[in-house]
Design a protein around this motif. Structure first.
Motif, PDB file in Angstrom:
ATOM      1  N   VAL A 146       0.856  -1.185   0.000  1.00 20.75           N
ATOM      2  CA  VAL A 146       0.000   0.000   0.000  1.00 20.75           C
ATOM      3  C   VAL A 146       0.891   1.234   0.000  1.00 20.75           C
ATOM      4  O   VAL A 146       1.861   1.306   0.760  1.00 20.75           O
ATOM      5  CB  VAL A 146      -0.921   0.026   1.238  1.00 20.75           C
ATOM      6  N   GLY A 147       0.569   2.198  -0.848  1.00 21.50           N
ATOM      7  CA  GLY A 147       1.355   3.428  -0.900  1.00 21.50           C
ATOM      8  C   GLY A 147       1.617   3.839  -2.325  1.00 21.50           C
ATOM      9  O   GLY A 147       0.725   3.807  -3.178  1.00 21.50           O
ATOM     10  N   TRP A 148       2.861   4.203  -2.588  1.00 22.63           N
ATOM     11  CA  TRP A 148       3.272   4.611  -3.923  1.00 22.63           C
ATOM     12  C   TRP A 148       4.346   3.654  -4.405  1.00 22.63           C
ATOM     13  O   TRP A 148       5.270   3.316  -3.651  1.00 22.63           O
ATOM     14  CB  TRP A 148       3.801   6.044  -3.905  1.00 22.63           C
ATOM     15  N   PRO A 149       4.256   3.183  -5.651  1.00 22.15           N
ATOM     16  CA  PRO A 149       5.196   2.156  -6.126  1.00 22.15           C
ATOM     17  C   PRO A 149       6.624   2.672  -6.186  1.00 22.15           C
ATOM     18  O   PRO A 149       6.872   3.835  -6.509  1.00 22.15           O
ATOM     19  CB  PRO A 149       4.667   1.818  -7.527  1.00 22.15           C
ATOM     20  N   VAL A 162      -6.453   4.277  -3.173  1.00 27.51           N
ATOM     21  CA  VAL A 162      -6.765   4.426  -1.752  1.00 27.51           C
ATOM     22  C   VAL A 162      -6.941   5.910  -1.461  1.00 27.51           C
ATOM     23  O   VAL A 162      -6.022   6.706  -1.673  1.00 27.51           O
ATOM     24  CB  VAL A 162      -5.641   3.845  -0.865  1.00 27.51           C
ATOM     25  N   ARG A 163      -8.125   6.280  -1.005  1.00 29.77           N
ATOM     26  CA  ARG A 163      -8.382   7.678  -0.662  1.00 29.77           C
ATOM     27  C   ARG A 163      -7.855   7.984   0.734  1.00 29.77           C
ATOM     28  O   ARG A 163      -7.938   7.147   1.638  1.00 29.77           O
ATOM     29  CB  ARG A 163      -9.885   7.958  -0.738  1.00 29.77           C
ATOM     30  N   ARG A 164      -7.323   9.187   0.902  1.00 29.06           N
ATOM     31  CA  ARG A 164      -6.775   9.614   2.193  1.00 29.06           C
ATOM     32  C   ARG A 164      -7.414  10.944   2.592  1.00 29.06           C
ATOM     33  O   ARG A 164      -7.696  11.785   1.738  1.00 29.06           O
ATOM     34  CB  ARG A 164      -5.253   9.785   2.105  1.00 29.06           C
ATOM     35  N   PHE A 165      -7.631  11.122   3.885  1.00 25.86           N
ATOM     36  CA  PHE A 165      -8.228  12.364   4.360  1.00 25.86           C
ATOM     37  C   PHE A 165      -7.946  12.538   5.845  1.00 25.86           C
ATOM     38  O   PHE A 165      -7.649  11.568   6.556  1.00 25.86           O
ATOM     39  CB  PHE A 165      -9.741  12.397   4.107  1.00 25.86           C
ATOM     40  N   MET A 237      -5.483   9.603   7.341  1.00 27.94           N
ATOM     41  CA  MET A 237      -5.684   8.155   7.334  1.00 27.94           C
ATOM     42  C   MET A 237      -6.246   7.703   5.988  1.00 27.94           C
ATOM     43  O   MET A 237      -6.832   8.489   5.239  1.00 27.94           O
ATOM     44  CB  MET A 237      -6.642   7.751   8.455  1.00 27.94           C
ATOM     45  N   SER A 238      -6.088   6.418   5.716  1.00 28.58           N
ATOM     46  CA  SER A 238      -6.605   5.829   4.476  1.00 28.58           C
ATOM     47  C   SER A 238      -8.027   5.319   4.683  1.00 28.58           C
ATOM     48  O   SER A 238      -8.429   4.997   5.806  1.00 28.58           O
ATOM     49  CB  SER A 238      -5.705   4.673   4.026  1.00 28.58           C
ATOM     50  N   ASP A 239      -8.769   5.228   3.582  1.00 33.25           N
ATOM     51  CA  ASP A 239     -10.185   4.855   3.672  1.00 33.25           C
ATOM     52  C   ASP A 239     -10.402   3.513   4.371  1.00 33.25           C
ATOM     53  O   ASP A 239     -11.276   3.382   5.231  1.00 33.25           O
ATOM     54  CB  ASP A 239     -10.842   4.861   2.282  1.00 33.25           C
ATOM     55  N   PHE A 240      -9.590   2.502   4.032  1.00 35.74           N
ATOM     56  CA  PHE A 240      -9.808   1.183   4.629  1.00 35.74           C
ATOM     57  C   PHE A 240      -9.499   1.170   6.125  1.00 35.74           C
ATOM     58  O   PHE A 240     -10.017   0.332   6.864  1.00 35.74           O
ATOM     59  CB  PHE A 240      -8.964   0.121   3.914  1.00 35.74           C
ATOM     60  N   GLN A 241      -8.656   2.105   6.590  1.00 39.93           N
ATOM     61  CA  GLN A 241      -8.275   2.133   7.999  1.00 39.93           C
ATOM     62  C   GLN A 241      -9.398   2.650   8.893  1.00 39.93           C
ATOM     63  O   GLN A 241      -9.538   2.217  10.040  1.00 39.93           O
ATOM     64  CB  GLN A 241      -7.030   3.012   8.193  1.00 39.93           C
ATOM     65  N   VAL A 242     -10.186   3.597   8.385  1.00 37.23           N
ATOM     66  CA  VAL A 242     -11.139   4.294   9.259  1.00 37.23           C
ATOM     67  C   VAL A 242     -12.589   4.124   8.831  1.00 37.23           C
ATOM     68  O   VAL A 242     -13.475   4.765   9.393  1.00 37.23           O
ATOM     69  CB  VAL A 242     -10.794   5.800   9.320  1.00 37.23           C
ATOM     70  N   ALA A 261      -4.020  13.596  -2.704  1.00 40.56           N
ATOM     71  CA  ALA A 261      -3.696  12.636  -3.761  1.00 40.56           C
ATOM     72  C   ALA A 261      -3.890  11.210  -3.243  1.00 40.56           C
ATOM     73  O   ALA A 261      -3.524  10.892  -2.108  1.00 40.56           O
ATOM     74  CB  ALA A 261      -2.257  12.829  -4.229  1.00 40.56           C
ATOM     75  N   ASN A 262      -4.495  10.376  -4.082  1.00 45.39           N
ATOM     76  CA  ASN A 262      -4.691   8.979  -3.697  1.00 45.39           C
ATOM     77  C   ASN A 262      -3.361   8.240  -3.648  1.00 45.39           C
ATOM     78  O   ASN A 262      -2.445   8.518  -4.428  1.00 45.39           O
ATOM     79  CB  ASN A 262      -5.598   8.268  -4.699  1.00 45.39           C
ATOM     80  N   SER A 263      -3.268   7.314  -2.721  1.00 43.05           N
ATOM     81  CA  SER A 263      -2.199   6.323  -2.811  1.00 43.05           C
ATOM     82  C   SER A 263      -2.795   5.105  -3.514  1.00 43.05           C
ATOM     83  O   SER A 263      -3.869   5.197  -4.116  1.00 43.05           O
ATOM     84  CB  SER A 263      -1.648   5.973  -1.427  1.00 43.05           C
ATOM     85  N   GLY A 264      -2.153   3.979  -3.455  1.00 41.06           N
ATOM     86  CA  GLY A 264      -2.680   2.828  -4.182  1.00 41.06           C
ATOM     87  C   GLY A 264      -2.366   1.513  -3.502  1.00 41.06           C
ATOM     88  O   GLY A 264      -1.519   1.432  -2.609  1.00 41.06           O
TER      89      GLY A 264
END
Length: 301
Positions: A146-149, A162-165, A237-242, A261-264
């Motif tokens: 998870v993150g940036w390649p 992955v959306r972050r906010f 935090m990332s969408d799946f985390q929260v 910016a989205n990660s992936g």
């Protein structure tokens, strides 16, 4: 001395068919190809393997003995090729996966449930660790990151965005009209090496970069999530985390009109010209799970 497996197969087909013509038809090649290959095999062995007449072809005593010894070898080779081809056509065997701890628990494990329901004959070995494993040395079929390649010799395939906010507890949450307002709140950071962490937000044609000075830095996402839930501060935090915490009202999203910016999520395969079906099918299964669970969740929009 080494032999071409094709030459052995040509010879065996002639013995089984009783003629060069029928052997060539069964193999889908020209008759002169079969004749040439068998003659080359006899030359390599310095032995006459077949008696040729105008009516038929029969093995010599030496040829019959040789045929008996190679027939099992040819059958095993054909079965090995069929088994290998099956691995690339449909999932078989044991799938070995490595993934980060938090993401593995939250996303990979339920994806494995879906995968085993789709392919009940499969088995999975899952190793969760936040360090990056070597796929070849550690004998993994698939790595989920998870993150940036980053540059890698492995084959990489993107699974999802992955959306972050920014999020905080209701007690800390307050209406914010601009990302700069985040600097007035205590912050939590997932980085031990950086004392100030910059984040760039965007809204329509407007961008804003803010530098947060965290009151707490940690090297695990579990600790970061626990710190946010305990009201220590705000965190990106990332969408799946929260997702669950937002639904339950334990956390609130800040600056919903602004985006980061989205990660992936990326799947990494060992270097190979071909991808094994068991890995490809799992990646497809996890993409379906992530899209169904997070990308259509209105609380994350």
């Amino acid at each position: 001395m080494s032999f071409s497996l094709d030459r052995l197969q040509y010879f065996a087909s002639v013995v089984e068919c009783g003629s060069f013509t029928e052997a060539a038809q069964s193999l889908g090649v020209a008759k002169n190809v079969v004749s040439h290959q068998v003659a080359a095999l006899e030359k390599e062995l310095s032995a006459t393997l077949l008696l040729r007449t105008t009516r038929n072809v029969t093995p010599t005593k030496e040829g019959a003995q040789f045929y008996q010894k190679i027939s099992d070898l040819l059958r095993e080779a054909a079965q090995a090729a069929a088994d290998l081809n099956q691995n690339y056509q449909a999932p078989t065997g044991v799938l070995r996966i490595t993934a980060p701890v938090h993401f593995g628990t939250r996303v990979v494990v339920p994806s494995i449930k879906d995968y085993l329901q789709r392919y009940p004959h499969m088995k999975v070995d899952l190793s969760l660790a936040d360090h990056i494993s070597d796929l070849i040395t550690d004998n993994f079929d698939l790595s989920i990151r998870v993150g940036w390649p980053k540059d890698s010799s492995n084959i990489m395939r993107k699974i999802a965005d992955v959306r972050r906010f920014p999020v905080a507890t209701p007690a800390l949450s307050q209406p914010l009209d601009h990302p700069r307002a985040l600097t007035k709140l205590p912050a939590i950071s997932f980085a031990l090496s950086e004392k100030r962490v910059e984040h760039t937000f965007s809204r329509a044609d407007e961008t804003a970069t803010v530098a947060l000075t965290p009151v707490l830095r940690t090297d695990t996402t579990e600790a970061m999530q626990a710190a946010v839930l305990n009201g220590i501060g705000v965190a990106i935090m990332s969408d799946f985390q929260v997702a669950d915490d937002l639904k339950a009202g334990r956390l609130q999203r800040l600056l919903p009109d602004w985006s980061l910016a989205n990660s992936g999520i990326y799947a990494q395969y060992p270097p190979s010209k071909y991808r094994v079906a068991k890995s490809v099918c799992f990646v497809d299964t996890m993409r379906d799970y992530y899209k169904r669970t997070f990308n259509t969740d209105p609380t994350l929009s």
